[in-house]
Design an enzyme around this catalytic site. Structure first.
Site, short mmCIF file in Angstrom:
data_model
loop_
_atom_site.label_atom_id
_atom_site.label_comp_id
_atom_site.label_asym_id
_atom_site.label_seq_id
_atom_site.Cartn_x
_atom_site.Cartn_y
_atom_site.Cartn_z
CB CYS A 199 38.19 21.96 -35.14
SG CYS A 199 38.85 22.13 -36.81
CG HIS A 478 41.35 18.56 -35.71
ND1 HIS A 478 40.00 18.89 -35.71
CD2 HIS A 478 41.65 18.27 -34.42
CE1 HIS A 478 39.51 18.77 -34.48
NE2 HIS A 478 40.50 18.40 -33.67
#
Length: 522
Positions: A199, A478
């Site tokens: 990510c 994230h």
């Protein structure tokens, strides 16, 4: 008597049959009706006025009689030449049509009307009716230029010249136009597969993918001409991925080849560990720069000096900037490189040591504040404010002195990357700073230009086009991106393979997740 009458009747019938055969043979020898082909055809003949005449041809063999009309023989010869034309043979196979000039058609029609002695098998259909009946075929027809049609011949010559002129522009320009048209065809945003804790990779890459103007050379394939002979495939793989994302019908593409190319150059990003998005962004720009560096043989490194007694600040800035450009000059430096002036002042002798350093991003630290919110402008002021240095060797005193250091923006890049230092590391301790930051979709850096008169500082206005956000902490976090599409001007949330359109904002009032901000000069 009855037997004699029967015998006489048979003789009369036999004589009548022989007379009929002789008469029929004579009639066939004197016939002047033209025969065109040796098998039945149902053709469409295109006229000069773009109308059509339909001819049904009989099944009889061409006559070999020496009394055949001379004019008809000429017409047949002309028609045979037309039929044997290789271009028309090709069109015959495709459309089952033969095109001949109007003058020949009129001649055939005239001769047929004079020599027709039997039932006419060459039926001429009205022109207007034929147009309606063959409307579909007419659209498919390619124009065939006749030697007797000067207007069509001139048009053919003009078209040929235009085609030659297009070819002279070069095959590469043609491919460029096709690439641009193909790219424009798909305005939607495209996601990136998460191939294992990537990510951080996808979010930073999406911001570069959506950087305005920077990717124009990649999309037009001109980037091939700028590849350094010693390139390591990063720029090539980035170009391929960019073209796929801009021309695909898929909602997401796989960046594995680009990641492998970067991993071979920067081992840090080789595995499937979660890494820092800002560190990867720097590595990506560095790899692209090295692959596109226009300098193939770097000059020997040397220490630069800055003496205000010999040169002005402007001259010193140009000397340092040109020196670095002589070593590092690429598409990346064209867009992302700015310049900072560093002043270190001795607290004892007040001597100033000057240095000009290039930058590709500004890393802004959070100051100690009483509340939980700060503006981007306040963070820039803090970054450019004076700071204390306890141990610094003064160039004049030749001793360790307390000094002050202050930065000043001297050159502005076209693409400004701002890094908000949310991750705090001190020894074994690490934490994330969740202070809310207020920033706008527009940024004016004019207030931060103090002494520079460089032409790059004449326009200090920027538009926000990319944000990398981080949720969670350092252990379980994230990354995802929010980007403005460079063609549709729509904003999208790009969360790995997920793509969602979002409403644009004029101001971000209280955002504690923004980690990277990317601005483009207006």
């Amino acid at each position: 008597m009855s037997g004699f009458k029967l015998y006489r009747s048979r003789i009369i019938l036999a004589l009548s049959s022989q007379a009929y055969k002789r008469a029929h043979k004579l009639s066939s020898q004197t016939s002047t009706e033209p025969e065109f082909v040796d098998q039945p055809l149902n053709k469409q003949i295109k006229l000069n006025d773009q109308s059509f005449i339909k001819i049904q041809q009989n099944e009889q063999k061409p006559s070999n009689s020496p009394t055949q009309n001379i004019e008809t023989q000429k017409i047949i010869q002309n028609l045979q030449k037309t039929v044997t034309n290789p271009i028309q043979n090709k069109e015959k196979q495709e459309n089952s049509t033969i095109k001949i000039p109007l003058q020949n058609i009129n001649s055939i029609n005239h001769n047929n009307s004079q020599t027709q002695n039997t039932t006419n098998q060459n039926t001429i259909v009205d022109k207007d009716v034929a147009i309606q009946a063959s409307k579909h075929e007419q659209k498919k027809e390619l124009p065939l230029f006749s030697g007797q049609n000067k207007q069509q011949s001139n048009n053919s010559s003009l078209q040929l010249q235009q085609q030659q002129q297009i070819k002279q522009n070069g095959h590469q320009m043609e491919q460029t136009n096709k690439a641009v048209k193909k790219e424009i065809k798909y305005f939607k945003a495209c996601g990136l597969h998460n191939i294992g804790n990537t990510c951080y990779f996808n979010s930073a890459l999406q911001c570069i993918i959506n950087t305005p103007k920077f990717n124009d050379k990649f999309l037009s394939d001109e980037i091939k001409q700028e590849l350094n002979p010693k390139h390591k495939q990063v720029a090539l793989q980035y170009w391929r991925l960019l073209k796929q994302m801009r021309t695909t019908n898929n909602t997401s593409e796989n960046p594995v080849q680009l990641k492998q190319a970067i991993s071979s150059s920067t081992k840090k990003f080789g595995g499937h560990r979660q890494e820092d998005s800002q560190e990867f962004l720097r590595a990506l720009l560095t790899c692209l720069h090295e692959d596109l560096n226009r300098v193939t043989g770097k000059p020997i490194y040397k220490e630069l000096t800055a003496d205000l007694n010999k040169q002005s600040l402007e001259d010193i800035s140009n000397t340092w900037f040109n020196y670095f450009k002589g070593r590092d000059n690429s598409l990346v430096t064209d867009y992302f490189t700015g310049q900072l002036l560093s002043r270190v002042t001795c607290s004892v002798c007040k001597n100033q040591s000057l240095a000009f350093d290039n930058f590709q991003d500004l890393s802004l630290a959070f100051p100690n504040i009483s509340g939980n919110q700060i503006t981007l402008e306040d963070m820039l002021k803090y970054y450019l404010s004076e700071e204390n240095i306890n141990q610094y060797t003064c160039g004049k005193c030749r001793q360790q002195r307390k000094c002050t250091r202050q930065l000043e923006i001297w050159r502005l890049p076209d693409i400004l990357v701002i890094h908000l230092k949310r991750f705090y590391y001190k020894g074994p301790m690490k934490k994330k700073i969740n202070i809310e930051i207020k920033f706008g979709a527009k940024l004016d850096l004019g207030q931060f230009i103090i002494n520079s008169s460089d032409k790059s500082t004449l326009n200090c206005n920027y538009n926000l086009y990319g944000i990398v956000k981080h949720y969670g902490d350092l252990n379980f976090g994230h990354y995802f991106a929010e980007c403005k599409h460079p063609f549709t001007m729509k904003w999208y949330q790009l969360n790995d393979s997920s793509v969602q359109e979002i409403k644009p904002k004029v101001s971000y009032e209280s955002d504690n997740s923004a980690y990277l901000l990317l601005y483009s000069r207006i």
